[in-house]
Design an enzyme around this catalytic site. Structure first.
Site, mmCIF file in Angstrom:
data_model
loop_
_atom_site.group_PDB
_atom_site.id
_atom_site.type_symbol
_atom_site.label_atom_id
_atom_site.label_comp_id
_atom_site.label_asym_id
_atom_site.label_seq_id
_atom_site.Cartn_x
_atom_site.Cartn_y
_atom_site.Cartn_z
ATOM 1 N N SER A 22 -35.569 -41.076 46.840
ATOM 2 C CA SER A 22 -35.760 -41.885 48.049
ATOM 3 C C SER A 22 -36.009 -41.007 49.267
ATOM 4 O O SER A 22 -35.451 -39.928 49.417
ATOM 5 C CB SER A 22 -34.524 -42.757 48.291
ATOM 6 N N TYR A 31 -39.921 -43.714 39.685
ATOM 7 C CA TYR A 31 -40.838 -42.624 39.311
ATOM 8 C C TYR A 31 -41.599 -43.006 38.036
ATOM 9 O O TYR A 31 -40.993 -43.366 37.030
ATOM 10 C CB TYR A 31 -40.040 -41.326 39.094
ATOM 11 N N LYS A 217 -34.261 -34.643 53.100
ATOM 12 C CA LYS A 217 -35.109 -35.640 53.735
ATOM 13 C C LYS A 217 -34.600 -35.919 55.143
ATOM 14 O O LYS A 217 -33.381 -36.017 55.367
ATOM 15 C CB LYS A 217 -35.098 -36.932 52.915
ATOM 16 N N ASP A 245 -38.042 -32.651 55.266
ATOM 17 C CA ASP A 245 -39.230 -33.416 54.895
ATOM 18 C C ASP A 245 -39.153 -34.793 55.537
ATOM 19 O O ASP A 245 -38.249 -35.576 55.249
ATOM 20 C CB ASP A 245 -39.264 -33.546 53.362
ATOM 21 N N GLU A 271 -41.915 -30.751 56.767
ATOM 22 C CA GLU A 271 -42.946 -31.251 55.848
ATOM 23 C C GLU A 271 -43.389 -32.659 56.230
ATOM 24 O O GLU A 271 -42.562 -33.489 56.605
ATOM 25 C CB GLU A 271 -42.313 -31.235 54.457
ATOM 26 N N GLU A 297 -49.098 -32.820 49.818
ATOM 27 C CA GLU A 297 -48.843 -33.628 48.629
ATOM 28 C C GLU A 297 -49.656 -34.920 48.629
ATOM 29 O O GLU A 297 -49.936 -35.479 47.573
ATOM 30 C CB GLU A 297 -47.350 -33.940 48.468
ATOM 31 N N ASP A 320 -50.498 -30.543 44.872
ATOM 32 C CA ASP A 320 -49.853 -31.427 43.904
ATOM 33 C C ASP A 320 -50.748 -31.427 42.670
ATOM 34 O O ASP A 320 -51.973 -31.533 42.799
ATOM 35 C CB ASP A 320 -49.741 -32.829 44.509
ATOM 36 N N HIS A 347 -45.881 -29.105 45.815
ATOM 37 C CA HIS A 347 -45.074 -30.322 45.739
ATOM 38 C C HIS A 347 -44.803 -30.618 44.269
ATOM 39 O O HIS A 347 -45.707 -30.530 43.436
ATOM 40 C CB HIS A 347 -45.863 -31.488 46.346
ATOM 41 N N ALA A 348 -43.559 -30.981 43.969
ATOM 42 C CA ALA A 348 -43.257 -31.321 42.574
ATOM 43 C C ALA A 348 -42.211 -32.426 42.459
ATOM 44 O O ALA A 348 -41.601 -32.598 41.420
ATOM 45 C CB ALA A 348 -42.805 -30.080 41.805
ATOM 46 N N GLY A 349 -42.023 -33.190 43.559
ATOM 47 C CA GLY A 349 -41.059 -34.290 43.530
ATOM 48 C C GLY A 349 -41.673 -35.504 42.853
ATOM 49 O O GLY A 349 -42.324 -36.316 43.498
HETATM 50 MG MG LIG Z 1 -42.534 -34.177 50.454
#
Ligand SMILES: [Mg+2]
Length: 429
Positions: A22, A31, A217, A245, A271, A297, A320, A347-349
């Site tokens: 989140s 996801y 975040k 971010d 970010e 991303e 990404d 980015h890898a979330g």
């Molecule tokens: Mg991000």
């Protein structure tokens, strides 16, 4: 060996239940992977996917099926020589390109298919994708890129020269990569839905696990952001890097004001402070604050990356693996970032994004940008168990995968269980 069938799957994980993932703009993500398998008449198959956060995954699956038809009949041997033109034929399908061009659902679909082609090519070659790329000659690498609309910033000839300069150091960097891996930072401590005590406890845990950078975040109220950033800085101490971010939430002037309030906590970067399409807005923010501005991303394609990198609006480049058209278009961005001296911190979330993007960073390290201060790869620590070959992180560092392919293959049981809407995880909801 030829591609005989393009098989898709809509795979979704109900992560919105515990708020993992989140952020300020996306409070309830599930996801998801719009997943594709390129079946062949031999014993190999190529797996790829693009990432979404739930609703709309079905649109990506439909786009993958529409675009993927043109791959039926492709000879796997031709991927060795023609993956540049084949990727271009996907991103420039004469009718489907109208849906972008080179952005949105149709581009996400191209990314999934091109990633699957790379998985197939690397499996056929018996090497991981990072190694396959790192062993290509500069001319072969440059031939993978669609240079249209890039040459005012970087020409193919310049790119060959840039890559030639990295050739003498390749062997030494590969040795170091295999011995030490590449540094990772974690986002999993600071999702915006987590209460303060959870954030603090998780930050302490990840530092104990060897991470040298965490990201949290922001983008809630100014008071909440200040409290959380202060709490995390106090928890991790002055020596661990801290990035924040905002996930696109702020207006440009607001971003400048909010970042100035947070700068005293010694931030590694801020970010996505504003709209991911607003190049001039990012530039205004980057000019006004000390802390580096990171984005990418949601950057739609290589032409936007060109403008961001060239203008100074993007000070940390966050590629990404799935947002743009797969490996090929990411190579264009790596080359542009190397030319402008901007560190690439992917980015890898998302589900499977760590598994994919590690290959691109490792290739960048060995064969493109080489040693670069500040290089680090995001790590979001959930859902890895659904992959046949999950990322291997030790002491806060990504270890180079050794298995052939793109480490993109999901367990068949995970696909069956989480298939939307009829898999058992969803049908009972
Ligand atoms: Mg991000």
């Amino acid at each position: 060996m030829k591609i005989t069938r393009v098989v898709t799957a809509d795979v979704r994980f109900p992560t919105s239940v515990d708020l993992a993932g989140s952020d300020a703009m996306h409070p309830d993500p599930d996801y998801s992977a719009a997943y594709v398998t390129l079946e062949t008449d031999g014993d190999l198959a190529g797996d790829g996917f693009t990432f979404t956060i739930g609703r709309g995954n079905d649109l990506c699956v439909a786009a993958i099926a529409a675009l993927g038809r043109q791959l039926v009949g492709v000879d796997v041997r031709d991927l060795e020589r023609d993956l540049g033109p084949i990727a271009r034929s996907l991103t420039n399908d004469t009718q489907l390109r109208w849906l972008g061009p080179e952005k949105g659902v149709i581009h996400l679909a191209a990314g999934a298919l091109i990633n699957a082609l790379w998985d197939l090519r690397a499996k056929a070659a018996g090497v991981p994708v990072w190694k396959l790329l790192a062993d290509l000659s500069p001319v072969e690498i440059v031939a993978l890129v669609d240079w249209r609309h890039l040459t005012d910033a970087l020409t193919p000839e310049e790119a060959v020269e840039l890559l030639e300069r990295a050739v003498p150091g390749r062997a030494e960097r590969e040795r170091r990569l295999l011995a030490e891996g590449l540094p990772a930072y974690t986002t999993s401590a600071g999702w915006i839905g987590y209460p303060d005590d959870v954030v603090a406890a998780r930050c302490a845990d990840v530092v104990a696990a060897g991470y040298r950078q965490v990201k949290i975040k922001v983008g809630a109220s100014a008071e909440d952001d200040l409290r959380r950033v202060r709490l995390v800085r106090e928890t991790i101490g002055p020596d661990i890097r801290l990035a924040v971010d905002a996930n696109q939430t702020w207006e440009v002037a607001e971003a400048i004001e909010r970042i100035r309030q947070l700068e005293r906590y010694d931030l590694a970067w801020v970010e996505e402070p504003t709209s991911p399409d607003d190049i001039l807005g990012h530039l205004a923010i980057a000019d006004a604050v000390e802390v580096p501005i990171a984005t990418g991303e949601h950057c739609q394609n290589r032409v936007m990356f060109k403008q961001f990198l060239r203008s100074g609006a993007m000070e940390i480049c966050q590629i990404d693996a799935c947002r743009v058209a797969g490996v090929n278009e990411n190579i264009a961005t790596l080359l542009l970032a190397a030319k402008y001296g901007v560190p690439v911190c992917p980015h890898a979330g998302g589900v499977g994004l760590c598994e994919l993007v590690q290959h691109l960073s490792m290739f960048d390290f060995v064969a493109v940008a080489g040693d670069q201060p500040g290089r680090i790869i995001e790590m979001a620590d959930h859902l890895h168990e659904h992959f046949l070959h999950p990322v291997d992180i030790r002491d806060g560092r990504y270890r180079a995968p050794a298995v052939p392919g793109f480490t993109s293959t999901m367990h068949a049981g995970s696909i069956a269980a989480f298939r939307f809407p009829d898999g058992p995880v969803w049908s009972g909801r």
